[in-house]
Design an enzyme around this catalytic site. Sequence first.
Site, PDB file in Angstrom:
ATOM      1  N   LYS A 142       0.836  -1.205   0.000  1.00 39.24           N
ATOM      2  CA  LYS A 142       0.000   0.000   0.000  1.00 39.24           C
ATOM      3  C   LYS A 142       0.870   1.254   0.000  1.00 39.24           C
ATOM      4  O   LYS A 142       0.681   2.158  -0.823  1.00 39.24           O
ATOM      5  CB  LYS A 142      -0.916  -0.001   1.230  1.00 39.24           C
ATOM      6  N   ASP A 150      -6.322   0.893   1.012  1.00 37.30           N
ATOM      7  CA  ASP A 150      -6.398   1.207   2.438  1.00 37.30           C
ATOM      8  C   ASP A 150      -7.763   0.766   2.959  1.00 37.30           C
ATOM      9  O   ASP A 150      -8.526   0.103   2.261  1.00 37.30           O
ATOM     10  CB  ASP A 150      -6.136   2.692   2.678  1.00 37.30           C
TER      11      ASP A 150
END
Length: 362
Positions: free
Chosen positions: A230, A248
């Site tokens: 991420k 997320d």
Amino acid sequence: MSDGGRKTAKAAKTAAAGGSASAKKAAPARKAPAKKATAKKPAAKKAAPAREPAAKKASARKAAPAKSSAALKKAPAPRKQVVAPKKATASVPAAPEKTVAAHPRGESRTALVRRARRINRELAEVYPYAHPELDFENPFQLVVATVLSAQTTDLRVNQTTPALFAKYPTPEDLAAADPEEVEEILRPTGFFRAKTKSVIGLSKALVEQFGGEVPGRLEDLVKLPGVGRKTAFVVLGNAFGRPGITVDTHFQRLVRRWKWTDETDPDKIEAAVGALFPKSDWTDLSHHVIWHGRRICHARKPACGACPIAPLCPAYGEGETDPEKAKKLLKYEKAGQPGQRLKPPQAYLDAGGKAAPPLGAG
């Protein structure tokens, strides 16, 4: 000629006549087989109708496979209705059916792609100024800020990093920093001891392995302490212009609500959603989805009545549907409030967005 002779002649004539008569009578007897043969012909003609049902049965038998083949051709349609939802439907057992406005049950792969891309286009019009909501001036600041954003808001990070970067502007500076001093600066972000260890560790790795420069490759970035996929995609997409999907908590929640995927693992979500869009859309798509999750489609009480993509959302009704009540749930610039960046892009300010206040400004 005597009478006896005449009688004999008559008898002979009579016999001859009788013979010819019998011969004439016998002739029909010879024709009888012909009559029998002719009698068989009508039977053959009558037999023809008897064959017609057989032909019809044969044609019916031939037609039956045709129908079955036709049925087989149509068969994939119901199969899609069963298989497609596995890809497009989130497995949320507690979701009540009455809250679903446009459930994609039976939605084909093509229909899913079209709906997903249309949602992204709609969100692009709602958030034309979407951008990463972390303040940064270079890749080093972005990677550090992204690591610090775990378990807290971007706003809190943006209020904290100015002091951090003012004291430690380069990887070399942060790598040589006193951990206690860094902890004190990062205390407002939460989990400050673990975050201090990560940012000092990644700074040392940058100095020792990459000459103090942030690498521009995924495989290198994920080797840095505290940096996962991420964080790596945030840096690649926004500091190097290389497409990536940022999965997320907001992104995970929304793509499952929209039935884009039923996966729960971030890496699998990334792969599933990435397959719905061209690679060039990935970075902006991430911004659009995350912004929508922060402003309208909240985790506990989404503002369904104020949602611009409500007609495309299978989960419509999970939140407040009354337009007036939904407006009160909006956040940041949608509610007339400041955003999360202290130094937002000019495009955001031009669109009416407000900069966030610095730490301790009230």
